[in-house]
Design an enzyme around this catalytic site. Structure first.
Site, PDB file in Angstrom:
ATOM      1  N   GLU A   1       0.824  -1.221   0.000  1.00  0.00           N
ATOM      2  CA  GLU A   1       0.000   0.000   0.000  1.00  0.00           C
ATOM      3  C   GLU A   1       0.858   1.271   0.000  1.00  0.00           C
ATOM      4  OE1 GLU A   1      -3.660   2.240   2.412  1.00  0.00           O
ATOM      5  OE2 GLU A   1      -2.563   0.643   3.414  1.00  0.00           O
TER       6      GLU A   1
ATOM      7  N   LYS B   1      -2.726  -1.978  -2.854  1.00  0.00           N
ATOM      8  CA  LYS B   1      -3.783  -1.106  -2.331  1.00  0.00           C
ATOM      9  C   LYS B   1      -3.357   0.321  -2.640  1.00  0.00           C
ATOM     10  CE  LYS B   1      -6.580   0.152   1.692  1.00  0.00           C
ATOM     11  NZ  LYS B   1      -7.193  -0.282   2.955  1.00  0.00           N
TER      12      LYS B   1
END
Length: 296
Positions: A175, A212
């Site tokens: 992420e 993400k």
């Protein structure tokens, strides 16, 4: 790795619920839920209250495996129980794939980014995750400015840690958040995409990851990354957008699904009756599912 869970993450219809607020963000999450700081006197009580909130979410009939593919947990939540089972087992039995947040928060800003702080107990944490039947992990860095060196550093660090996680049989969610208010957001995302492609190309065929990402300014920017053979799925964060705005932007991105935290829980309150709570959660789940599955 659980092949059935992998198949669900790769091809299932739905989204991932992010239930992983950690120590630093817990008071804020509780406050939004309607629990003020004068209602607990130490960290243990605080974590018990937040676990009660998460238990209420995951045991609700609105938290349906038909709409919710997976859930990201905080370390404390992994070690606690829901209805007599460890949280990950409760979720897996319900048909929801469990993930664990493994990062220790962000370092100070340098080169326009915040790298992850060192994860000193990573090995033992991953061993515990395996014991608790966790499928994958999540770790977050933060990109604030257009700085090629900084972006490169973020991605390199993420992939370095991801390879350690893969070696333990888990699927890491990488992420590298791009701040939604960054001045050159669209440009940052192009640089990030190129660096992510390099990282993905460096993996062996059996090294699988998820990404993400912040919803890109340019719709469908990440389409070819989603089709990369090493990518199980790309999920997006709500990143400070309201749920309505995040859903609207997500609908323009064909390959992406949601992994929302605040945008999922924003209408939930401690004082709601069971019916009110289930309805508020159900409405949120329905709208996020719709944005993840029914595209413009």
């Amino acid at each position: 790795m659980n092949k059935e869970q992998l198949e669900k993450m790769k091809n299932g219809k739905g989204f991932i619920a992010a239930l992983d607020q950690s120590g630093g963000s817990t008071p804020k999450a509780l406050k939004e839920y309607g629990v003020n700081e004068d209602q607990y006197s130490n960290e243990d009580e605080m974590f018990q209250l937040v676990h009660d909130m998460r238990t209420r979410v995951v045991t609700s009939p609105s938290f349906s495996p038909d709409k919710i593919l997976g859930a990201i947990l905080f370390e404390q939540t992994m070690d606690r129980e829901v209805e007599g089972k460890y949280t990950a087992d409760y979720l897996a039995d319900k048909g929801v794939v469990p993930f664990l947040k493994v990062d220790k928060g962000l370092a100070e800003e340098q080169n326009g980014v915040q790298l992850m702080k060192p994860i000193d107990n990573l090995d033992s944490l991953l061993d515990r995750a395996n014991e608790r039947h966790i499928f994958g992990t999540k770790m977050r860095s933060n990109i604030l400015e257009l700085n090629e060196q900084g972006i490169k550093d973020v991605v390199e660090q993420q992939f370095e840690v991801a390879k350690q996680i893969i070696a333990k049989g888990l699927v890491p969610i990488i992420e590298p958040e791009v701040n939604i208010n960054a001045k050159d957001k669209a440009e940052i995302e192009k640089v990030l995409k190129a660096e992510l492609k390099k990282g993905l190309d460096s993996l062996n065929a059996d090294q699988l990851v998820m990404l993400k990402l912040t919803i890109p300014t340019e719709a469908n920017l990440y389409k070819d990354l989603a089709e990369h053979p090493n990518v199980v799925r790309i999920v997006v964060l709500s990143g400070g957008y309201s749920r309505e705005k995040a859903n609207e932007l997500l609908k323009d991105n064909a390959e992406l699904i949601a992994s929302f935290s605040r945008a999922l829980a924003s209408d939930l309150r401690a004082g709601q009756s069971k019916e009110e709570f289930d309805k508020a959660l159900g409405d949120a789940v329905e709208s996020i599912y719709d944005a993840s599955v029914n595209k413009n």
